[in-house]
Every structure is written in C-alpha cells, then in structure tokens.
Design a protein around this motif. Structure first.
Motif, short mmCIF file in Angstrom:
data_model
loop_
_atom_site.label_atom_id
_atom_site.label_comp_id
_atom_site.label_asym_id
_atom_site.label_seq_id
_atom_site.Cartn_x
_atom_site.Cartn_y
_atom_site.Cartn_z
N CYS A 153 0.81 -1.22 0.00
CA CYS A 153 0.00 0.00 0.00
C CYS A 153 0.85 1.27 0.00
O CYS A 153 0.48 2.26 -0.60
N VAL A 159 1.17 3.37 2.35
CA VAL A 159 0.63 4.43 3.22
C VAL A 159 0.38 3.94 4.65
O VAL A 159 -0.29 4.62 5.43
N GLY A 160 0.88 2.77 5.00
CA GLY A 160 0.79 2.33 6.39
C GLY A 160 -0.34 1.39 6.72
O GLY A 160 -0.48 0.98 7.87
N ALA A 161 -1.18 1.04 5.74
CA ALA A 161 -2.36 0.24 6.05
C ALA A 161 -2.06 -1.26 6.17
O ALA A 161 -2.59 -1.93 7.05
N CYS A 162 -1.22 -1.78 5.29
CA CYS A 162 -1.11 -3.24 5.19
C CYS A 162 -0.03 -3.85 6.08
O CYS A 162 -0.09 -5.04 6.39
#
Lengths: 258, 109
Positions: free
Chosen positions: A224, A226-229
């Motif tokens: 991702c 952006v830090g989500a996965c």
C-alpha cells in the motif's frame, strides 16, 4: 487526522539513461501538488505501474529532486514494472501518491555530513547532498558501484566533496564504498546511507565504532505504501517491527535490528 | 441513464443496510485513517478493518509480501495494536467515517 500526501497525475518532462541499467525520470506537478508540502530528501512516492493492472502493485521510488515545477527520481531497470517504465515517453502521464515517509534529519551541530550511497540508493542521497550543499554545509559524498559504467552521470554542486569507489577499480578508489571512508573523516561525521544492505550495515558499524550518529534509508517491498497493510515491516532492536513506508524509510541506524 | 434511474445498490447483511456491496477487505484499508485524502469514503459500502486480537501482535518475521502475476500474496501475521488500543485510538476514527465499519476479530485457543 492530518493528511500530508495526495494522489495526482504527472507528465514526463525528461527521461534519460544515466548509467548502464539506470534511468532518471523528471515529471511535472499537477494541480493536486498545490495541496501538499514539497517533498523533502529521504521521502518517496509510489507510481502506478505503467501497464497496470499488470503488475498490480504500485512501486515506491525515492525523490532525487523536487522543486516548484516538478520532481525527479532515479531507478534501476530490475523487473517487469521498471522494464515497462523504462519505455515511457516524454509527455506520457503517470499516476503518483506522495510525498510519503520520513526525511533525513539535519546533522547535529558541529558535525560534517558523510553520505554513503550504493546502487539505487544514489537517488535520495543525491537530493540530500544538494540540499545540504545549498545550506552551506560541505558534505562528503561517497558513491560505490561494481564498475565505472554503473556510476550515474549527474551534475554535482561544487561545494561538496565527491569520492567514487568501484569494486573493479575502473573509476576512483579501488574497492567498496567503505574504502572511501578515511580515519580522518570519522571524528566529526554524521552518517547517512542508502543502498545495498551489507553496505548500510557496514556504515552503521563504522558509526557505532566511532560513536557517531548514522541514519539509514531502507528499501522494502511495499503493497500500500501508506501504512495500512504492514507488509513493509522491518525488525527493530526491541523485538518489534516498524513500517518502512510510515516510520521510515529513514531510520536511526541504532534502531534497526541488523 | 438519468440520475433518477440510478440503480439501487443497497444490500442487507445481518439486518444492517449498506449503501452498496463494495467492501474494502481486511488489511487493505488498515483502520480507516491511512487512506484519508486518497479515497472518497462515501463511495464505499463498508470498511472491514484489519484483524483485532485481545493482545497486541507484532506480526510475522519479514518478508511478508510476494507479488504474483495475478495479484499478490501476503502473510502479515495479524499485526495489530490489541483490543485496548483499538478501542482507545482506532474506534473514534472509525466512528468518524461516513461508511460503516465491520470489525474483523481474531483469537486462538
């Protein structure tokens, strides 16, 4: 929640080979960039693969430059996505998300920045070196590569010291990037490094041995960005993990579990 | 097709109504804050959170991702901050989203 990145479209302004298997691409900002801060050295962005949906994942690249007109990056043609990217033409549009991740911190008072780059780690180091040179600091920049044909042709400012090292001795000093470090460089050094893991580990060890600060810019496979996965996690010294895309890519080298 | 003729995409699951059947699956949207500014959360039927476990979990030893020709496979290892921090820090964010959140829970015996 604060949002410091966005998604936009950029148009390719220039796209050139800078060394064997390495290219530099420069892109124009779109209107979306007006809403975000200027990317700082160490930060990165992700590009949608040029022939999406194959490959499916966005690819992260560190900025090698950014100003009011646009941004640049240097990449190695390594797999299917970068092989496709290498075929992109001037004027083509590319979808980006950025700026992402942490930045290189300013060197402590009284220290001299020593930047060590190898391979694709050159891009963010190139940006940081010019940023430091503009502030009046005279960084020492050490570039390592296997051979002369892998040293990118770039314009360096005059107020920095550049040392090139090649494994085969075809350019500059004969040996790895570590050969470029002299004992006299160590006493006041603030180290910054990006490149192959063994090289960064060796720079970290030199910093540890000499009691000097060191920051590393890590590279990891990302989904991702952006830090989500949490797919890009790296082990840190306390037995936990940090995300390269959010807490990194720049880490204090003493945090990392080498 | 005029806007008056727009199809009704609402779905009902377990007595709850969702405006459309598009759900962002576990792990792809974290806990809802990571994609702020990048995605119109009004367009999503529901957000399914990352798994939450009673105690914090650090997750698997990397590498955790592998891209394949058809997509990617991952083994994150249910990395999450644990129930206590989820309730304190993540739930307020989820409650502020315009789409419903479905909490994914995991446990072991």
């Amino acid at each position: 929640m604060s949002v410091e990145h966005t998604r936009g479209q950029a148009r390719i302004l220039s796209h050139r080979a800078v060394a064997d298997g390495y290219k530099e691409m420069s892109l124009s900002w779109s209107d979306a960039a007006q809403a975000i801060p200027k990317p700082r050295p160490g930060q990165f962005f992700t590009l949608l693969p040029i022939l999406y949906p194959t490959p499916i994942l966005r690819r992260p690249f560190a900025y090698s430059d950014a100003d009011k007109t646009g941004f640049s990056f240097i990449y190695e043609i390594r797999g299917p996505a970068t092989r496709d990217l290498a075929k992109a033409d001037i004027g083509d549009e590319i979808d980006w998300i950025g700026p992402l991740g942490s930045t290189f911190p300013h060197p402590p008072e009284g220290s001299r920045p020593v930047l060590v780059a190898g391979g694709i780690g050159l891009g963010p180091i190139y940006y940081w070196a010019r940023f430091l040179a503009e502030t009046g600091l005279k960084p020492l920049v050490i570039l390592g590569a296997r051979s002369k044909n892998l040293i990118p042709e770039l314009e360096w400012p005059e107020n920095l010291e550049l040392r090139i090292c090649t494994d085969d001795g075809s350019m500059g000093l004969h040996g790895t990037a570590l050969v470029g470090l002299k004992p006299s460089d160590m006493a006041s050094a603030a180290f910054y490094t990006c490149g192959p893991h063994p090289m960064m580990a060796a720079v970290h060890q030199s910093a540890l041995d000499s009691g000097r600060p060191c920051w590393v810019s890590l590279e990891e496979m990302m989904a991702c960005g952006v830090g989500a996965c949490q797919g890009c996690a790296v082990a840190v010294g306390d037995g936990t993990y940090k995300r390269v895309c959010v807490e990194g890519p720049v880490f204090n080298s003493r945090e990392v579990a080498w | 097709m005029t806007s008056e003729a727009a199809p009704d995409l609402t779905v009902r699951i377990a007595g709850r109504q969702f405006k459309n059947p598009l759900g962002v699956a576990s792990g792809t949207f974290g806990f809802g804050e990571e994609y702020a500014g990048l995605t119109d959360m009004n367009s999503i039927g529901a957000l399914f959170t990352k798994a939450v476990t009673p105690e914090p979990r650090a997750g698997n030893v990397p590498p955790r991702l592998a891209e394949t020709p058809a997509g990617m496979i991952n083994a994150i290892g249910l990395a999450n901050p644990g129930l206590k921090m989820f309730l304190r820090e993540k739930v307020p964010v989820l409650q502020s989203l315009p789409c419903p959140a479905v909490v994914n829970v995991a446990g072991s015996t």
